[in-house]
Motif scaffolding. Structure first.
Motif, PDB file in Angstrom:
ATOM      1  N   ASN A   1       0.816  -1.216   0.000  1.00 41.07           N
ATOM      2  CA  ASN A   1       0.000   0.000   0.000  1.00 41.07           C
ATOM      3  C   ASN A   1       0.852   1.270   0.000  1.00 41.07           C
ATOM      4  O   ASN A   1       0.359   2.358   0.217  1.00 41.07           O
ATOM      5  CB  ASN A   1      -1.009   0.009   1.159  1.00 41.07           C
ATOM      6  CG  ASN A   1      -0.332   0.075   2.511  1.00 41.07           C
ATOM      7  OD1 ASN A   1       0.872  -0.153   2.634  1.00 41.07           O
ATOM      8  ND2 ASN A   1      -1.096   0.377   3.538  1.00 41.07           N
TER       9      ASN A   1
ATOM     10  N   LEU B   1       0.462  -0.411  24.550  1.00 40.41           N
ATOM     11  CA  LEU B   1      -0.663  -1.172  24.007  1.00 40.41           C
ATOM     12  C   LEU B   1      -0.309  -2.659  23.906  1.00 40.41           C
ATOM     13  O   LEU B   1      -1.124  -3.530  24.181  1.00 40.41           O
ATOM     14  CB  LEU B   1      -1.004  -0.606  22.624  1.00 40.41           C
ATOM     15  CG  LEU B   1      -2.245  -1.103  21.920  1.00 40.41           C
ATOM     16  CD1 LEU B   1      -3.491  -0.548  22.606  1.00 40.41           C
ATOM     17  CD2 LEU B   1      -2.261  -0.652  20.459  1.00 40.41           C
TER      18      LEU B   1
ATOM     19  N   PRO C   1       0.530  13.123   7.394  1.00 41.40           N
ATOM     20  CA  PRO C   1       1.783  12.364   7.584  1.00 41.40           C
ATOM     21  C   PRO C   1       2.056  11.341   6.471  1.00 41.40           C
ATOM     22  O   PRO C   1       3.199  11.174   6.057  1.00 41.40           O
ATOM     23  CB  PRO C   1       1.572  11.668   8.923  1.00 41.40           C
ATOM     24  CG  PRO C   1       0.572  12.515   9.637  1.00 41.40           C
ATOM     25  CD  PRO C   1      -0.338  13.049   8.589  1.00 41.40           C
TER      26      PRO C   1
ATOM     27  N   LEU D   1      -6.044   6.347  18.920  1.00 38.62           N
ATOM     28  CA  LEU D   1      -4.825   6.585  19.696  1.00 38.62           C
ATOM     29  C   LEU D   1      -4.045   7.773  19.163  1.00 38.62           C
ATOM     30  O   LEU D   1      -3.495   8.576  19.925  1.00 38.62           O
ATOM     31  CB  LEU D   1      -3.925   5.356  19.654  1.00 38.62           C
ATOM     32  CG  LEU D   1      -4.282   4.218  20.598  1.00 38.62           C
ATOM     33  CD1 LEU D   1      -3.242   3.127  20.507  1.00 38.62           C
ATOM     34  CD2 LEU D   1      -4.385   4.727  22.034  1.00 38.62           C
TER      35      LEU D   1
HETATM   36  C1  HEM Z   1      -4.068   2.268   8.450  1.00 42.04           C
HETATM   37  C2  HEM Z   1      -2.568   6.881   8.787  1.00 42.04           C
HETATM   38  C3  HEM Z   1      -1.577   6.230  13.495  1.00 42.04           C
HETATM   39  C4  HEM Z   1      -2.265   1.493  12.897  1.00 42.04           C
HETATM   40  C5  HEM Z   1      -3.807   3.587   8.155  1.00 42.04           C
HETATM   41  C6  HEM Z   1      -4.111   4.232   6.905  1.00 42.04           C
HETATM   42  C7  HEM Z   1      -3.672   5.518   6.999  1.00 42.04           C
HETATM   43  C8  HEM Z   1      -3.109   5.701   8.310  1.00 42.04           C
HETATM   44  C9  HEM Z   1      -3.736   6.585   5.914  1.00 42.04           C
HETATM   45  C10 HEM Z   1      -4.808   3.579   5.704  1.00 42.04           C
HETATM   46  C11 HEM Z   1      -3.874   2.688   4.925  1.00 42.04           C
HETATM   47  C12 HEM Z   1      -4.475   2.203   3.623  1.00 42.04           C
HETATM   48  O1  HEM Z   1      -5.600   2.562   3.275  1.00 42.04           O
HETATM   49  O2  HEM Z   1      -3.778   1.462   2.916  1.00 42.04           O
HETATM   50  C13 HEM Z   1      -2.171   7.095  10.099  1.00 42.04           C
HETATM   51  C14 HEM Z   1      -1.765   8.383  10.630  1.00 42.04           C
HETATM   52  C15 HEM Z   1      -1.486   8.210  11.949  1.00 42.04           C
HETATM   53  C16 HEM Z   1      -1.720   6.801  12.248  1.00 42.04           C
HETATM   54  C17 HEM Z   1      -1.681   9.665   9.815  1.00 42.04           C
HETATM   55  C18 HEM Z   1      -1.018   9.188  12.968  1.00 42.04           C
HETATM   56  C19 HEM Z   1      -1.189  10.492  12.896  1.00 42.04           C
HETATM   57  C20 HEM Z   1      -1.726   4.892  13.759  1.00 42.04           C
HETATM   58  C21 HEM Z   1      -1.529   4.269  15.043  1.00 42.04           C
HETATM   59  C22 HEM Z   1      -1.672   2.935  14.860  1.00 42.04           C
HETATM   60  C23 HEM Z   1      -2.015   2.717  13.469  1.00 42.04           C
HETATM   61  C24 HEM Z   1      -1.206   5.010  16.340  1.00 42.04           C
HETATM   62  C25 HEM Z   1      -1.563   1.794  15.853  1.00 42.04           C
HETATM   63  C26 HEM Z   1      -2.122   1.731  16.989  1.00 42.04           C
HETATM   64  C27 HEM Z   1      -2.816   1.316  11.643  1.00 42.04           C
HETATM   65  C28 HEM Z   1      -3.199   0.014  11.110  1.00 42.04           C
HETATM   66  C29 HEM Z   1      -3.720   0.247   9.840  1.00 42.04           C
HETATM   67  C30 HEM Z   1      -3.648   1.672   9.608  1.00 42.04           C
HETATM   68  C31 HEM Z   1      -3.054  -1.333  11.807  1.00 42.04           C
HETATM   69  C32 HEM Z   1      -4.275  -0.801   8.873  1.00 42.04           C
HETATM   70  C33 HEM Z   1      -5.774  -0.860   8.975  1.00 42.04           C
HETATM   71  C34 HEM Z   1      -6.403  -1.819   7.972  1.00 42.04           C
HETATM   72  O3  HEM Z   1      -5.776  -2.133   6.961  1.00 42.04           O
HETATM   73  O4  HEM Z   1      -7.535  -2.246   8.214  1.00 42.04           O
HETATM   74  N1  HEM Z   1      -3.215   4.513   9.010  1.00 42.04           N
HETATM   75  N2  HEM Z   1      -2.118   6.168  11.095  1.00 42.04           N
HETATM   76  N3  HEM Z   1      -2.024   3.927  12.839  1.00 42.04           N
HETATM   77  N4  HEM Z   1      -3.098   2.282  10.722  1.00 42.04           N
HETATM   78 FE1  HEM Z   1      -2.719   4.249  10.951  1.00 42.04          FE
END
Ligand code: HEM
Length: 403
Positions: free
Chosen positions: A73, A156, A288, A357
């Motif tokens: 991704n 966590l 970000p 979070l």
């Molecule tokens: C997915 C951004 C913080 C865990 C995503 C996605 C984005 C994103 C854009 C979508 C990815 C996709 O569509 O391919 C961010 C931003 C953060 C942040 C900007 C902080 C400002 C966090 C934190 C965690 C986390 C703190 C963990 C506790 C995940 C996970 C996914 C994800 C596991 C995958 C979800 C899925 O595929 O169902 N994040 N994230 N992220 N993020 Fe974050």
């Protein structure tokens, strides 16, 4: 059929230096107006790909069943070939496997676990900000921003404190390249270290489960079977990978934006704007994760362009979050902005699992700043991160004055 390209005016979106050396917002403004879905030409051995710039298209494509995450991704990864974690790490797994895996991980974040983690974040942010206030010049990135997200994810996952410095170091090497010439082999070996670390931890917790997220994941079943130790490891890694650097750069961006916009900083300190609203504007402003990548699994049309099965499609959050048809004066940092439905956490089935979070971390930071810091000054030149995915700075020399 020849594909519509952006021609000579196209920046090389595969080169990390592009995002440091150019006014990318001016570039995306032009793209949104003139060629909102364009074909990025191959460069050398690097294949071409589609780039999507408008908010409405980006948001809709996050839901599109013809766009797969399983080859990766992030552009860098998809351009090099398949993501080795495809089909086992949540973020790079498609349905039907994605949904039950996501439900399992989400169910491990119980209200009790999250409540404790959020309370620790609040205390940690206040202590860190208190410790640097009145202490002269310091690097906010190192002294504060770096200290919050990693500890939050580690709390966590109940990671022992002694192991955290190693994880932080490996994770930095694995994703962002702070130097333009950083070594891809180092990044690969750092990723391996993290996966190996989590394989050992997952096995330990499976053998002797406790009352923590890793133990829950290690003992629960998805579609009738336990996750393998490798699957457990990559999904723990996924939390670190997703949660550390993204949160860190948004904290750094928050401080820089507040210094650059003294009126907004005054409004925050005076309580004239809700911290929750300020958090959303920081997330939009920081964006970000600059883009997300997908691969078409069948032919489809996007914005009147014919996309072929196998084509790489990139969704540019940084452009969507500054789309003037959705956000008034998008290049204005406005903490009270409402509505503010930014796409910084993506959208649809892969919507960020850590959004709660991440918001809690930023809220804790902004509250600590507003409550304990009277003056913030820039004391040197912020050092940018060289990355085609991660937006922001890895060093921010500042000083904070107390009340
Ligand atoms: C997915 C951004 C913080 C865990 C995503 C996605 C984005 C994103 C854009 C979508 C990815 C996709 O569509 O391919 C961010 C931003 C953060 C942040 C900007 C902080 C400002 C966090 C934190 C965690 C986390 C703190 C963990 C506790 C995940 C996970 C996914 C994800 C596991 C995958 C979800 C899925 O595929 O169902 N994040 N994230 N992220 N993020 Fe974050």
């Amino acid at each position: 059929m020849s594909r519509p390209t952006l021609g000579a005016r196209c920046l090389d979106l595969t080169d990390p230096a592009t995002f440091v050396d150019n006014d990318v917002h001016a570039f995306w403004r032009e793209v949104r107006a003139e060629r909102p879905v364009f074909w990025h030409e191959p460069t050398g051995d690097v294949p071409g790909f589609w780039a999507v710039a408008r908010y409405a298209d980006v948001q809709a494509l996050y839901h599109h069943e013809a766009l797969s995450s399983e080859r990766g991704n992030i552009l860098d990864v998809v351009l090099r070939g398949d993501d080795s974690a495809g089909g086992s790490m949540l973020a790079v797994t498609d349905d039907p496997r994605h949904r039950p895996l996501r439900n399992l991980i989400w169910s491990a974040f119980t209200p009790r676990v999250l409540g404790e983690v959020v309370e620790k974040v609040r205390r940690r942010a206040a202590e860190l900000v208190g410790g640097v206030t009145g202490a002269g010049t310091f690097d906010f990135a190192v002294e504060v921003a770096e200290q919050i997200p990693m500890h939050t994810i580690c709390d966590l996952l109940s990671i022992p404190h002694a192991d955290r410095a190693d994880l932080l170091r490996w994770n930095k090497m694995a994703l962002s390249s702070v130097h333009a010439d950083s070594d891809e082999l180092d990044a690969l070996s750092a990723r391996n270290e993290i996966v190996l670390y989590f394989m050992e931890l997952a096995q330990e917790r499976r053998d002797a489960p406790g009352d923590d997220v890793v133990s829950m994941l290690a003992t629960a079943r998805v579609e009738g079977r336990l996750l393998t130790v490798e699957e457990l490891a990559v999904n723990c890694y996924s939390l670190i990978l997703g949660g550390d650097e993204t949160s860190r750069v948004s904290a750094i961006c928050a401080v820089l934006a507040l210094i650059d916009n003294p009126g907004q900083w005054r409004a925050l300190r005076a309580g004239e704007v809700a911290v929750e609203s300020a958090v959303e504007e920081v997330l939009r402003w920081a964006t970000p994760g600059i883009h997300l990548a997908r691969t078409a699994v069948r032919d489809l049309e996007i914005g009147g362009r014919q996309v072929r099965a196998g084509d790489i499609v990139t969704l540019w959050n940084v452009s969507a979050n500054n789309d003037e048809s959705v956000f008034d004066e998008p290049r204005r940092f406005l903490l009270s902005r409402s509505p503010n439905k930014h796409l910084s956490f993506g959208h649809g089935p892969h919507y960020c699992l850590g959004a709660f979070l991440a918001r809690a971390e930023l809220k804790a930071l902004l509250s600590a700043l507003a409550g304990g810091v009277a003056r913030m000054e820039l004391r040197g030149t912020p050092r940018p991160i060289y990355s085609t995915f991660l937006n922001g700075f890895e060093s921010l020399p500042v000083s904070f004055g107390g009340r």
